[in-house]
Design a protein around this motif. Structure first.
Motif, PDB file in Angstrom:
ATOM      1  N   UNK A 118      40.121 -19.720 -39.106  1.00 27.46           N
ATOM      2  CA  UNK A 118      41.423 -20.378 -39.196  1.00 27.46           C
ATOM      3  C   UNK A 118      42.307 -19.999 -38.011  1.00 27.46           C
ATOM      4  N   UNK A 119      42.304 -18.741 -37.629  1.00 33.32           N
ATOM      5  CA  UNK A 119      43.110 -18.264 -36.497  1.00 33.32           C
ATOM      6  C   UNK A 119      42.670 -18.939 -35.204  1.00 33.32           C
ATOM      7  N   UNK A 171      46.220 -12.048 -32.003  1.00 36.56           N
ATOM      8  CA  UNK A 171      47.015 -12.109 -30.777  1.00 36.56           C
ATOM      9  C   UNK A 171      46.895 -13.503 -30.180  1.00 36.56           C
ATOM     10  N   UNK A 172      47.843 -13.826 -29.323  1.00 37.40           N
ATOM     11  CA  UNK A 172      47.761 -15.096 -28.598  1.00 37.40           C
ATOM     12  C   UNK A 172      46.729 -14.953 -27.482  1.00 37.40           C
ATOM     13  N   UNK A 173      46.254 -16.076 -26.970  1.00 35.01           N
ATOM     14  CA  UNK A 173      45.292 -16.034 -25.862  1.00 35.01           C
ATOM     15  C   UNK A 173      45.919 -15.380 -24.642  1.00 35.01           C
ATOM     16  N   UNK A 174      47.213 -15.594 -24.430  1.00 37.10           N
ATOM     17  CA  UNK A 174      47.915 -14.968 -23.306  1.00 37.10           C
ATOM     18  C   UNK A 174      47.933 -13.453 -23.459  1.00 37.10           C
ATOM     19  N   UNK A 210      44.739 -19.091 -31.789  1.00 38.40           N
ATOM     20  CA  UNK A 210      44.944 -17.655 -31.733  1.00 38.40           C
ATOM     21  C   UNK A 210      43.621 -16.962 -31.436  1.00 38.40           C
ATOM     22  N   UNK A 211      43.662 -15.668 -31.270  1.00 39.72           N
ATOM     23  CA  UNK A 211      42.460 -14.876 -31.013  1.00 39.72           C
ATOM     24  C   UNK A 211      42.457 -13.645 -31.910  1.00 39.72           C
ATOM     25  N   UNK A 212      41.279 -13.150 -32.194  1.00 42.38           N
ATOM     26  CA  UNK A 212      41.122 -11.902 -32.935  1.00 42.38           C
ATOM     27  C   UNK A 212      40.531 -10.891 -31.961  1.00 42.38           C
ATOM     28  N   UNK A 213      41.228  -9.777 -31.796  1.00 38.48           N
ATOM     29  CA  UNK A 213      40.768  -8.715 -30.906  1.00 38.48           C
ATOM     30  C   UNK A 213      40.676  -7.420 -31.701  1.00 38.48           C
TER      31      UNK A 213
END
Length: 93
Positions: A25-26, A43-46, A31-34
């Motif tokens: 879903x993120x 977190x955002x891709x940026x 969005x990203x999962x780190x």
């Protein structure tokens, strides 16, 4: 948690970014999962790009990442047409 006839019944699940359905879903919402210090975060891709630069990895004051994928506050993560952190709970009846 609800107690019925002496037994505890879970009514909700923790919304953690490392759950496969939450991760999907993120990512679908840009969005990203780190993983930071062993904890999955949203977190955002940026932010991911900024954090991946070795010169920024230890700097303070950079982009934030959340350890939850659903939250009431944190407007920075909810902006735009595709917010990747949402406040909608997932409950059982």
């Amino acid at each position: 948690v609800l107690c019925r006839k002496g037994l505890a019944k879970r009514l909700s699940e923790d919304h953690k970014p490392d759950r496969p359905d939450e991760r999907r879903r993120i990512r679908e919402n840009k969005g990203e999962v780190v993983v930071m210090s062993g904890v999955a975060r949203v977190a955002s891709k940026e932010a991911v790009a900024w954090l991946s630069e070795s010169s920024n990895s230890r700097k303070k004051g950079g982009p934030r990442a959340l350890a939850v994928s659903r939250s009431m506050g944190d407007r920075d993560f909810k902006g735009g047409a595709s917010p990747f952190v949402i406040a909608t709970p997932e409950i059982q009846r």
